[in-house]
Design an enzyme around this catalytic site. Structure first.
Site, PDB file in Angstrom:
ATOM      1  N   ASP A 127       0.095  -9.809  -4.950  1.00 25.31           N
ATOM      2  CA  ASP A 127       0.681  -9.015  -3.833  1.00 25.31           C
ATOM      3  C   ASP A 127       1.364  -7.772  -4.208  1.00 25.31           C
ATOM      4  OD1 ASP A 127       1.796  -9.105  -1.015  1.00 25.31           O
ATOM      5  OD2 ASP A 127       3.518  -9.937  -1.765  1.00 25.31           O
ATOM      6  N   LEU A 128       1.923  -6.961  -3.242  1.00 26.70           N
ATOM      7  CA  LEU A 128       2.689  -6.018  -3.792  1.00 26.70           C
ATOM      8  C   LEU A 128       4.335  -6.166  -3.386  1.00 26.70           C
ATOM      9  CD1 LEU A 128       2.752  -3.038  -5.013  1.00 26.70           C
ATOM     10  CD2 LEU A 128       2.505  -2.057  -2.500  1.00 26.70           C
ATOM     11  N   ASP A 129       4.543  -6.263  -2.304  1.00 24.58           N
ATOM     12  CA  ASP A 129       6.027  -6.332  -1.757  1.00 24.58           C
ATOM     13  C   ASP A 129       6.602  -7.820  -2.160  1.00 24.58           C
ATOM     14  OD1 ASP A 129       8.388  -6.109  -0.489  1.00 24.58           O
ATOM     15  OD2 ASP A 129       7.572  -6.483   1.577  1.00 24.58           O
ATOM     16  N   THR A 156      10.111  -3.902  -2.013  1.00 21.49           N
ATOM     17  CA  THR A 156      10.198  -2.701  -0.620  1.00 21.49           C
ATOM     18  C   THR A 156      10.552  -3.453   0.548  1.00 21.49           C
ATOM     19  OG1 THR A 156       7.629  -3.075  -0.997  1.00 21.49           O
ATOM     20  CG2 THR A 156       8.469  -1.141  -1.462  1.00 21.49           C
ATOM     21  N   LYS A 171       8.018 -11.025   5.981  1.00 22.36           N
ATOM     22  CA  LYS A 171       7.207 -10.536   4.838  1.00 22.36           C
ATOM     23  C   LYS A 171       5.783 -11.160   4.725  1.00 22.36           C
ATOM     24  CE  LYS A 171      11.382 -10.920   1.752  1.00 22.36           C
ATOM     25  NZ  LYS A 171      12.018 -11.546   0.608  1.00 22.36           N
ATOM     26  N   SER A 196      -2.728  -6.936  -0.830  1.00 21.10           N
ATOM     27  CA  SER A 196      -1.596  -6.768  -0.060  1.00 21.10           C
ATOM     28  C   SER A 196      -1.980  -6.159   1.260  1.00 21.10           C
ATOM     29  CB  SER A 196      -0.743  -5.481  -0.679  1.00 21.10           C
ATOM     30  OG  SER A 196       0.133  -4.832   0.186  1.00 21.10           O
ATOM     31  N   ALA A 197      -0.807  -6.515   2.143  1.00 18.67           N
ATOM     32  CA  ALA A 197      -1.141  -6.373   3.772  1.00 18.67           C
ATOM     33  C   ALA A 197      -0.473  -4.748   3.865  1.00 18.67           C
ATOM     34  CB  ALA A 197      -0.143  -7.320   4.503  1.00 18.67           C
ATOM     35  N   LYS A 227      -3.133 -12.070   6.488  1.00 19.67           N
ATOM     36  CA  LYS A 227      -2.599 -13.325   6.021  1.00 19.67           C
ATOM     37  C   LYS A 227      -2.073 -14.048   7.116  1.00 19.67           C
ATOM     38  CE  LYS A 227      -1.423 -10.840   1.849  1.00 19.67           C
ATOM     39  NZ  LYS A 227      -0.339 -10.306   0.755  1.00 19.67           N
ATOM     40  N   GLU A 248       2.125 -14.485  -5.115  1.00 21.39           N
ATOM     41  CA  GLU A 248       2.624 -14.249  -3.609  1.00 21.39           C
ATOM     42  C   GLU A 248       3.976 -14.603  -3.454  1.00 21.39           C
ATOM     43  OE1 GLU A 248       2.704 -13.388  -0.690  1.00 21.39           O
ATOM     44  OE2 GLU A 248       0.793 -12.277  -0.341  1.00 21.39           O
ATOM     45  N   ASP A 249       4.607 -13.649  -2.788  1.00 19.38           N
ATOM     46  CA  ASP A 249       5.984 -14.250  -2.235  1.00 19.38           C
ATOM     47  C   ASP A 249       6.167 -14.698  -0.937  1.00 19.38           C
ATOM     48  OD1 ASP A 249       5.697 -11.475  -1.217  1.00 19.38           O
ATOM     49  OD2 ASP A 249       7.658 -11.489  -0.676  1.00 19.38           O
TER      50      ASP A 249
HETATM   51  P1  B16 Z   1       2.989  -1.355   5.958  1.00 17.96           P
HETATM   52  P2  B16 Z   1       2.886  -7.230   1.150  1.00 17.96           P
HETATM   53  C1  B16 Z   1       3.651  -6.406   3.612  1.00 17.96           C
HETATM   54  O1  B16 Z   1       3.308  -6.054   2.024  1.00 17.96           O
HETATM   55  C2  B16 Z   1       5.124  -6.415   3.902  1.00 17.96           C
HETATM   56  O2  B16 Z   1       5.412  -7.661   2.945  1.00 17.96           O
HETATM   57  C3  B16 Z   1       5.390  -6.717   5.160  1.00 17.96           C
HETATM   58  O3  B16 Z   1       6.887  -6.685   5.334  1.00 17.96           O
HETATM   59  C4  B16 Z   1       4.764  -5.265   5.705  1.00 17.96           C
HETATM   60  O4  B16 Z   1       5.174  -5.300   7.109  1.00 17.96           O
HETATM   61  C5  B16 Z   1       3.423  -5.019   5.422  1.00 17.96           C
HETATM   62  O5  B16 Z   1       3.025  -5.228   4.179  1.00 17.96           O
HETATM   63  C6  B16 Z   1       2.552  -4.059   6.053  1.00 17.96           C
HETATM   64  O6  B16 Z   1       3.245  -2.783   5.392  1.00 17.96           O
HETATM   65  O7  B16 Z   1       3.615  -1.098   7.206  1.00 17.96           O
HETATM   66  O8  B16 Z   1       3.285  -0.580   4.770  1.00 17.96           O
HETATM   67  O9  B16 Z   1       1.411  -1.141   6.135  1.00 17.96           O
HETATM   68  O10 B16 Z   1       3.812  -8.345   0.713  1.00 17.96           O
HETATM   69  O11 B16 Z   1       1.557  -7.896   1.504  1.00 17.96           O
HETATM   70  O12 B16 Z   1       2.417  -6.504  -0.060  1.00 17.96           O
HETATM   71 MG    MG Z   2       4.632  -9.773  -0.235  1.00 13.32          MG
END
Ligand code: B16
Ligand code: MG
Length: 218
Positions: free
Chosen positions: A9-11, A17, A45, A114-115, A145, A169-170
């Site tokens: 996962d990224l964030d 972030t 998250k 990542s989302a 997710k 994953e966090d």
């Molecule tokens: P964006 P991850 C997710 O990243 C974030 O945890 C979540 O807070 C955010 O709303 C989502 O990405 C969408 O991000 O607005 O940049 O498309 O944890 O899945 O890497």
């Molecule tokens: Mg995450």
């Protein structure tokens, strides 16, 4: 040599972030007179941009016309992009490079799941894009997710069966998504939040080279 698929996962796993998402959502909530706390941010998250705004509006008991919804999403993203524009490799979370380097040395395929629709931009900013054999992000999925879609696509992209994949994953939803994909889930965070993961570590400094090697061998 054994080959496993390692999906990150990224964030909250590679970079933090969440703090930038928080600042941008907080300003948006304020403009709508909605109170938005760090605890609520926790619940966003791993949640997609659309779903995040829906949640914030629900917390504030507000409903807005579709055009305003679209406009607010664009504004939030604009502000978020202004924060990530200043990111650099100093923001990579501790020991993530060590684990990535070990996996590369062991010739294990690495994928991002990542989302975020901004995942590629962030990986470029922190100079990690070339470490990934495949990048699957919010632009590639139709189901968020805890649906396993993002991880199943990430596994396919590196040609590894789901049961041979390991996900870092966090988020609560992300761990559930990895479990639903029939993958080993490694929660990065607290046991209280991520007790449904196969393993939980506070961060990558707690993940030893031996542990990674054992995942590859088993
Ligand atoms: P964006 P991850 C997710 O990243 C974030 O945890 C979540 O807070 C955010 O709303 C989502 O990405 C969408 O991000 O607005 O940049 O498309 O944890 O899945 O890497
Ligand atoms: Mg995450």
């Amino acid at each position: 040599m054994n080959k496993k698929g390692f999906i990150f996962d990224l964030d909250g796993v590679i970079v933090d972030t969440a703090k930038y998402h928080f600042l941008a959502w907080q300003r948006l909530a304020k403009s709508l007179d909605i109170e938005f706390t760090e605890e609520e941010n926790e619940q966003l998250k791993g949640v997609s941009r659309v779903k995040s705004l829906e949640k914030i509006l629900a917390w504030g008991n507000k409903s807005i016309p579709e055009a305003q919804f679209t406009e607010l999403m664009a504004k939030k993203n604009e502000e978020y992009l202004s924060y990530i524009a200043d990111m650099n490799s100093d923001e990579i979370l501790p020991d993530v490079p060590r684990v990535l380097n070990l996996l590369k040395q062991e010739k294990q395929p690495i994928s991002l799941g990542s989302a975020s629709k901004n995942a590629r931009t962030i990986l470029e900013r922190v100079n990690l894009k070339s470490d990934f054999d495949a990048i699957v992000d919010g632009n590639d999925v139709s189901k968020a997710k805890p649906d396993p879609e993002v991880f199943l696509i990430a596994a396919k992209a590196i040609n590894i069966k789901p049961e041979d994949c390991i996900v870092f994953e966090d988020s609560v939803a992300g761990v559930s998504a990895a479990n639903a994909a029939n993958m080993i889930s490694i929660g990065i965070g607290s046991k209280a939040n991520l007790g449904h993961a196969t393993y939980v570590f506070n961060d990558f400094t707690e993940i030893s080279d031996d542990f990674i090697t054992s995942l590859i061998d088993n």
